[in-house]
Design a protein around this motif. Sequence first.
Motif, PDB file in Angstrom:
ATOM      1  N   HIS A   4       0.831  -1.207   0.000  1.00  0.00           N
ATOM      2  CA  HIS A   4       0.000   0.000   0.000  1.00  0.00           C
ATOM      3  C   HIS A   4       0.867   1.258   0.000  1.00  0.00           C
ATOM      4  O   HIS A   4       0.551   2.246  -0.653  1.00  0.00           O
ATOM      5  CB  HIS A   4      -0.926   0.024   1.231  1.00  0.00           C
ATOM      6  N   ALA A   8       0.944   4.179  -2.836  1.00  0.00           N
ATOM      7  CA  ALA A   8       0.696   5.586  -2.510  1.00  0.00           C
ATOM      8  C   ALA A   8       1.877   6.463  -2.903  1.00  0.00           C
ATOM      9  O   ALA A   8       1.731   7.670  -3.105  1.00  0.00           O
ATOM     10  CB  ALA A   8       0.406   5.728  -1.017  1.00  0.00           C
ATOM     11  N   LYS A 114      -3.345   9.968   4.755  1.00  0.00           N
ATOM     12  CA  LYS A 114      -3.878   8.599   4.707  1.00  0.00           C
ATOM     13  C   LYS A 114      -4.931   8.435   5.803  1.00  0.00           C
ATOM     14  O   LYS A 114      -4.789   8.965   6.892  1.00  0.00           O
ATOM     15  CB  LYS A 114      -2.736   7.607   4.936  1.00  0.00           C
ATOM     16  N   VAL A 118      -0.782   4.877  10.616  1.00  0.00           N
ATOM     17  CA  VAL A 118       0.286   4.602   9.660  1.00  0.00           C
ATOM     18  C   VAL A 118       1.266   3.628  10.305  1.00  0.00           C
ATOM     19  O   VAL A 118       1.767   3.881  11.400  1.00  0.00           O
ATOM     20  CB  VAL A 118       1.012   5.915   9.296  1.00  0.00           C
ATOM     21  N   TYR A 122       4.072   0.413   6.008  1.00  0.00           N
ATOM     22  CA  TYR A 122       3.527   1.376   5.037  1.00  0.00           C
ATOM     23  C   TYR A 122       4.563   2.450   4.733  1.00  0.00           C
ATOM     24  O   TYR A 122       4.815   2.790   3.569  1.00  0.00           O
ATOM     25  CB  TYR A 122       2.248   2.007   5.594  1.00  0.00           C
TER      26      TYR A 122
END
Lengths: 229, 100
Positions: A4, A8, A114, A118, A122
């Motif tokens: 992910h 991003a 986001k 977090v 990530y």
Amino acid sequence: MFRHGVKAGIAIAIGYAPVALTFGLLAKSTGLSIIETTLMSIIVFAGAAQYISLNLISLGTGAFEIIFTTFILNIRHFLMSASLNEKVEHDALWKKALYAFGITDETFSVAAMKEGTVSASYMFGLIFISYSSWVVNSAIGHVVGAYLPENVQLSLSVALYAMFVGLLVPAIKTEQKALWLAISSGLINCILLLWLHVPKGWAIVISTILSAIFVQWAMERRKETTYAQ
Amino acid sequence: MRSNIFFIILGMGIVTYIPRMLPLTVFHRIDLPPFWRGVLRNVPYATLGALIIPGMFLIQDDLWFGMLGFFSAVVVSWLGANVMIVVFVCVLVLTVYTML
């Protein structure tokens, strides 16, 4: 989650490409070898500071002054790191110390916008792809030069700004507070930069702090008066 | 490699890393009063504001270049497009604009 983060970070990686290619080219014309150029991107990983250092190196500025200028310019990341600290999961300290290296204006903005918390994995994904683009394109820029057509180069220079807008607008749609924060901070930044000629790194720090405190104060005051009625 | 340049790069790296690392490692689990917690939550939006304004409008001497980029980014993201699409459309619009 690593995946992910990588996903991003693709927009950042694309936005970094023209900036890093140009850095590589400028570093070459400043007289830095390809090893020095790439090493700077590997060790520093901060666009604006690296550009300014090239300028200062070409002027024959002393090491202390260059390092001090870098510090002033990058002190804004202190604020971003403190803000991000409120959002990150409790990961091992060494992991946090490791991904802290990759906090830039862009990686911070993406992580902060986001939804939810977090995690370290990530952050590793987000930073991995952004950092790779930065380092690899710096080296490529030194070798081949930024021979993109001039109008393409010019329009690519808007990419990172477009990304910032693309991150901010959805937040504004869900929370009006975001709009007041962005506008007040942007206006203070204009006054500081264009009128008072405050250095860019400090201008961002000061306008962010002032607007974040002011909007928080105004909101709590409004809440109190609503309760009082 | 010249040692002078090497020490400049190393020094730049150290002074850049320290402000990035300190809050995440030293501030962990410090209980802030709610007001300051709120202020820190506000920071991302305020930072984005300061990163966009005025920088985006000053990319070029031609003010319209930044304006056009800004408004196309706002419109496309308002319609719900993800960040990648916003970047792509914005670059495309400005490429066309510079060719006119």
